[in-house]
Design an enzyme around this catalytic site. Structure first.
Site, PDB file in Angstrom:
ATOM      1  CE1 TYR A  65      16.226  62.496  -2.821  1.00 42.52           C
ATOM      2  CE2 TYR A  65      16.408  61.273  -0.753  1.00 42.52           C
ATOM      3  CZ  TYR A  65      15.551  62.251  -1.563  1.00 42.52           C
ATOM      4  OH  TYR A  65      14.331  62.390  -1.169  1.00 42.52           O
TER       5      TYR A  65
ATOM      6  CG  ASP B 252      23.596  63.706   2.865  1.00 44.68           C
ATOM      7  OD1 ASP B 252      23.210  63.616   3.896  1.00 44.68           O
ATOM      8  OD2 ASP B 252      22.546  64.143   1.869  1.00 44.68           O
TER       9      ASP B 252
ATOM     10  CE  LYS C 123      17.598  57.554   5.121  1.00 43.23           C
ATOM     11  NZ  LYS C 123      18.084  58.095   3.970  1.00 43.23           N
TER      12      LYS C 123
HETATM   13  C1  LIG Z   1      17.591  59.643   3.149  1.00 45.82           C
HETATM   14  C2  LIG Z   1      18.348  60.578   2.968  1.00 45.82           C
HETATM   15  C3  LIG Z   1      18.050  61.850   2.883  1.00 45.82           C
HETATM   16  C4  LIG Z   1      16.992  62.527   3.136  1.00 45.82           C
HETATM   17  O1  LIG Z   1      16.363  62.260   4.295  1.00 45.82           O
HETATM   18  P1  LIG Z   1      14.633  62.243   4.748  1.00 45.82           P
HETATM   19  O2  LIG Z   1      14.818  61.979   6.267  1.00 45.82           O
HETATM   20  O3  LIG Z   1      14.270  61.058   3.888  1.00 45.82           O
HETATM   21  O4  LIG Z   1      14.318  63.546   4.546  1.00 45.82           O
HETATM   22  C5  LIG Z   1      19.091  62.964   2.622  1.00 45.82           C
HETATM   23  N1  LIG Z   1      20.425  62.467   2.283  1.00 45.82           N
HETATM   24  C6  LIG Z   1      20.853  61.086   2.243  1.00 45.82           C
HETATM   25  C7  LIG Z   1      22.390  60.678   1.954  1.00 45.82           C
HETATM   26  C8  LIG Z   1      19.964  60.037   2.612  1.00 45.82           C
HETATM   27  O5  LIG Z   1      20.419  58.843   2.295  1.00 45.82           O
END
Ligand SMILES: *Cc1c(COP(=O)(O)O)cnc(C)c1O
Length: 428
Positions: free
Chosen positions: A143, A238, A266
């Site tokens: 994701y 990511d 995060k």
């Molecule tokens: C949480 C997450 C996102 C998205 O971040 P948001 O702050 O919710 O937009 C993207 N990539 C990864 C791997 C994530 O865990």
């Protein structure tokens, strides 16, 4: 009893679609009523009924120091007094950029945004601008936020055009995104052989935290790095979730595979909205105002959010921080495994740094297909038994769990004890 959670959820559904501002919060996967929280301190949360919980979601990762850490709160309060936003540069943004460059191996230059979604969306745009190519490659089960070009699943048959995985995403956008199988070296080679010189970038969660917790085969990551270099495609890790969660230098440091670009979020906001994307200087210099790739944000580098992030990044650099966090997380996972074994439940679990996965199947999964085959019904029963006992796990069999530095030995012990009861209740 007057259940305030139930009343609030009912009312919320009148004014907010589904009653929530992000879908997973609605408990659709596990059933029941979402919990409305009003307070968090350290490892603990309190809901609107004043019930206490040990928190293993940690706001989906950011609260690595626990809730309401006194130093983080103090820092936020101090900065907030001097205005909540300028929309102009501040010295703290420079501090933040310097720390990110120092700690994350792939980052030479970095830009701050306000969410993980913005970070991945912007990283992809700059990768496309840098390479003058359109196609992107991602992996099933990873994701990367909710930008249009990432809400795409594989078409039928390998290497066909991607299909939107959400209504509202134009087919014309989705067709540029190719979705491959995580940990599948052969599929990766096939894809690059066929269209390597058309690929702008490959985006991947180096450790996947969005299909529960899946670890990469090191050979797979190394192959990916090699192919991207060979074909001039930008490799984007990511690390919005894994950054500062699995190790101080992220998954890239753990595996020694260095991408061209990295996205963060995060933890770097310490609970406030911050994201970042960074990487090789030659790529980052394509961004406006220097280069032709446009990217901007009214609240980017917001002083209060950056203050929370900076203090968090300062505190996690203390000696042995990750060693202790990893040990605590492993203790939790091992304790639960032992409980399941004693009750004869098909269960496995693993942890990396302060992140863990629990699976209702005999061995930990290595792919999307394998995680899909875990026993979801058993997970849901387990989840609700734990919740009733005041243990707050992610409300879905496909979410990773998070331990913070605030979790005490007693928290871990109490959680393991609760898991014994939960396993007991579902053993047949
Ligand atoms: C949480 C997450 C996102 C998205 O971040 P948001 O702050 O919710 O937009 C993207 N990539 C990864 C791997 C994530 O865990």
């Amino acid at each position: 009893m007057n259940d305030k959670n139930k009343n609030l959820f009912k009312l919320s559904q009148k004014f907010i679609p589904g009653g929530v501002n992000s879908p997973v919060r609605a408990f659709s996967s596990v059933g029941g009523t979402p919990i409305f929280f009003k307070k968090g301190l350290g490892s603990k949360l309190w809901d609107e009924n004043d019930k206490e919980y040990i928190d293993y979601i940690n706001s989906w990762g950011p609260m690595i120091l626990g809730h309401s850490h006194p130093e983080v709160i103090k820092s936020v309060q101090k900065v907030a007094k001097n205005s909540l936003s300028f929309g102009a540069p501040t010295s703290r943004e420079l501090d933040m950029a310097e720390i990110l460059v120092k700690l994350v191996p792939s980052i030479e230059q970095v830009r701050l945004v306000s969410s993980g979604t913005e970070a991945t969306m912007s990283a992809i745009r700059v990768a496309r601008g840098f390479t003058s190519r359109d196609r992107i490659v991602k992996f099933e089960g990873c994701y990367h936020g909710h930008a249009d070009s990432l809400l795409v699943k594989a078409g039928s048959g390998a290497l066909t055009f991607g299909q939107p995985s959400s209504a509202g995403v134009p087919k014309d956008i989705a067709k540029h995104t190719h979705t491959l199988t995580f940990n599948d070296i052969e599929g990766l080679e096939k894809c690059f052989n066929k269209m390597g010189e058309k690929i702008a970038c490959v985006i991947i969660e180096p450790i996947v935290g969005n299909m529960n917790l899946i670890l990469p085969h090191i050979k797979f990551l190394k192959k990916l790095r090699k192919l991207c270099t060979k074909y001039g495609a930008i490799l984007i890790f990511d690390e919005v979730m894994t950054g500062f969660r699995v190790a101080l230098g992220g998954a890239q440091d753990l595996y020694g595979v260095i991408p061209d670009m990295t996205t963060l979020g995060k933890i770097i906001g310490g609970g406030l909205p911050v994201g970042a994307f960074g990487g090789r200087k030659d790529i980052m210099q394509k961004l406006a105002p220097l280069g032709p790739v446009y990217q901007a944000g009214t609240l980017s580098g917001n002083p209060v959010a950056v203050a929370a992030g900076l203090k968090t990044l300062e505190l996690i650099q203390k000696p042995n921080f990750y060693k202790q966090l990893s040990l605590n997380t492993k203790e939790l996972v091992d304790g639960m495994k032992e409980g399941a074994r004693k009750k004869g439940i098909a269960f496995s679990a693993r942890s990396v740094g302060g992140m863990f996965g629990i699976y209702f199947r005999e061995v930990p999964p290595n792919s999307f297909d394998e995680i899909m085959k875990s026993d979801r019904e058993k997970f849901n029963l387990f989840f609700h038994s734990m919740l009733k006992q005041g243990i707050y796990f992610g409300p879905s069999a496909f979410e990773a769990g998070f331990v913070s530095a605030a979790h005490s030995k007693k928290d871990i012990k109490d959680t393991i004890k609760a898991s014994y009861k939960a396993f007991e209740s579902i053993s047949d």
